[in-house]
Design a protein around this motif. Sequence first.
Motif, mmCIF file in Angstrom:
data_model
loop_
_atom_site.group_PDB
_atom_site.id
_atom_site.type_symbol
_atom_site.label_atom_id
_atom_site.label_comp_id
_atom_site.label_asym_id
_atom_site.label_seq_id
_atom_site.Cartn_x
_atom_site.Cartn_y
_atom_site.Cartn_z
ATOM 1 N N TYR A 48 -12.430 -7.033 -4.880
ATOM 2 C CA TYR A 48 -11.330 -6.234 -5.391
ATOM 3 C C TYR A 48 -11.630 -4.786 -5.015
ATOM 4 C CZ TYR A 48 -8.222 -3.835 -8.612
ATOM 5 O OH TYR A 48 -7.247 -3.024 -9.146
ATOM 6 N N ARG A 76 -4.722 -0.538 -3.162
ATOM 7 C CA ARG A 76 -5.229 -1.648 -3.974
ATOM 8 C C ARG A 76 -5.269 -2.896 -3.110
ATOM 9 N NH1 ARG A 76 -3.073 -6.110 -6.324
ATOM 10 N NH2 ARG A 76 -3.922 -6.813 -8.289
ATOM 11 N N LYS A 77 -6.411 -3.596 -3.151
ATOM 12 C CA LYS A 77 -6.543 -4.878 -2.453
ATOM 13 C C LYS A 77 -7.240 -5.852 -3.382
ATOM 14 C CE LYS A 77 -6.497 -2.878 2.074
ATOM 15 N NZ LYS A 77 -7.048 -2.717 3.382
ATOM 16 N N ASP A 78 -6.561 -6.961 -3.643
ATOM 17 C CA ASP A 78 -7.115 -7.991 -4.514
ATOM 18 C C ASP A 78 -6.914 -9.337 -3.831
ATOM 19 O OD1 ASP A 78 -7.856 -9.787 -6.474
ATOM 20 O OD2 ASP A 78 -6.768 -8.752 -8.071
ATOM 21 N N PHE A 81 -4.707 -11.844 -5.612
ATOM 22 C CA PHE A 81 -3.278 -11.555 -5.742
ATOM 23 C C PHE A 81 -2.823 -10.640 -4.595
ATOM 24 C CE2 PHE A 81 -5.079 -12.176 -9.982
ATOM 25 C CZ PHE A 81 -4.339 -13.256 -10.413
ATOM 26 N N GLY A 83 -0.253 -10.485 -2.820
ATOM 27 C CA GLY A 83 1.144 -10.065 -2.844
ATOM 28 C C GLY A 83 1.369 -8.786 -3.627
ATOM 29 N N ASP A 84 0.406 -8.424 -4.470
ATOM 30 C CA ASP A 84 0.507 -7.203 -5.261
ATOM 31 C C ASP A 84 -0.226 -6.024 -4.621
ATOM 32 O OD1 ASP A 84 1.979 -8.542 -7.195
ATOM 33 O OD2 ASP A 84 0.200 -9.085 -8.348
ATOM 34 N N ASP A 85 -0.825 -6.232 -3.449
ATOM 35 C CA ASP A 85 -1.577 -5.179 -2.784
ATOM 36 C C ASP A 85 -0.657 -4.091 -2.245
ATOM 37 O OD1 ASP A 85 -3.850 -6.618 -3.301
ATOM 38 O OD2 ASP A 85 -4.190 -7.256 -1.238
ATOM 39 N N TYR A 86 -1.210 -2.888 -2.082
ATOM 40 C CA TYR A 86 -0.485 -1.786 -1.465
ATOM 41 C C TYR A 86 -1.502 -0.863 -0.791
ATOM 42 C CZ TYR A 86 -1.618 -0.033 -6.144
ATOM 43 O OH TYR A 86 -2.256 0.292 -7.305
ATOM 44 N N ARG A 89 -0.226 4.205 -1.398
ATOM 45 C CA ARG A 89 0.955 4.445 -2.237
ATOM 46 C C ARG A 89 0.886 5.868 -2.790
ATOM 47 N NH1 ARG A 89 1.579 0.967 -7.548
ATOM 48 N NH2 ARG A 89 0.010 2.443 -8.253
#
Length: 124
Positions: A48, A76-78, A81, A83-86, A89
């Motif tokens: 993470y 953010r990289k997880d 999940f 699909g929730d990464d960015y 931003r």
Amino acid sequence: MPEILVGAWESAQPGSNTTLAYRFTGDGRYAYAGVLTYPRSEQKDDFYLLKTTAVGKVDIDGQQLTLRPSSASTTRKDPRFPGDDYTDRPEPLTPKNFTWAVADEVLTLTGEDDLQFVFLRAAS
């Protein structure tokens, strides 16, 4: 900018999964990077990651230090999940106020909420 503040500062406690770093320049600019990482599994690249960066100007009035970002972003990289990464931003350009003190190559920044951050002078 007080000469004693100029340079690189890092807060990395042994065993911590977070590193915070500032660089202050003699002409009143700053750069900030904050990185939080922790393993999500035993797999080699399964971490993470939350990374925040900012650059801007520093205002000093006695022991009051105000950071005025001109740009700020978060990544953010997880792997659990994705699909929730960015990436990069944009973050609000909200000034941050601290009381500052330097003693024995240790910088202490105390926020308006009384939360203290302790930094050691890093090799430039």
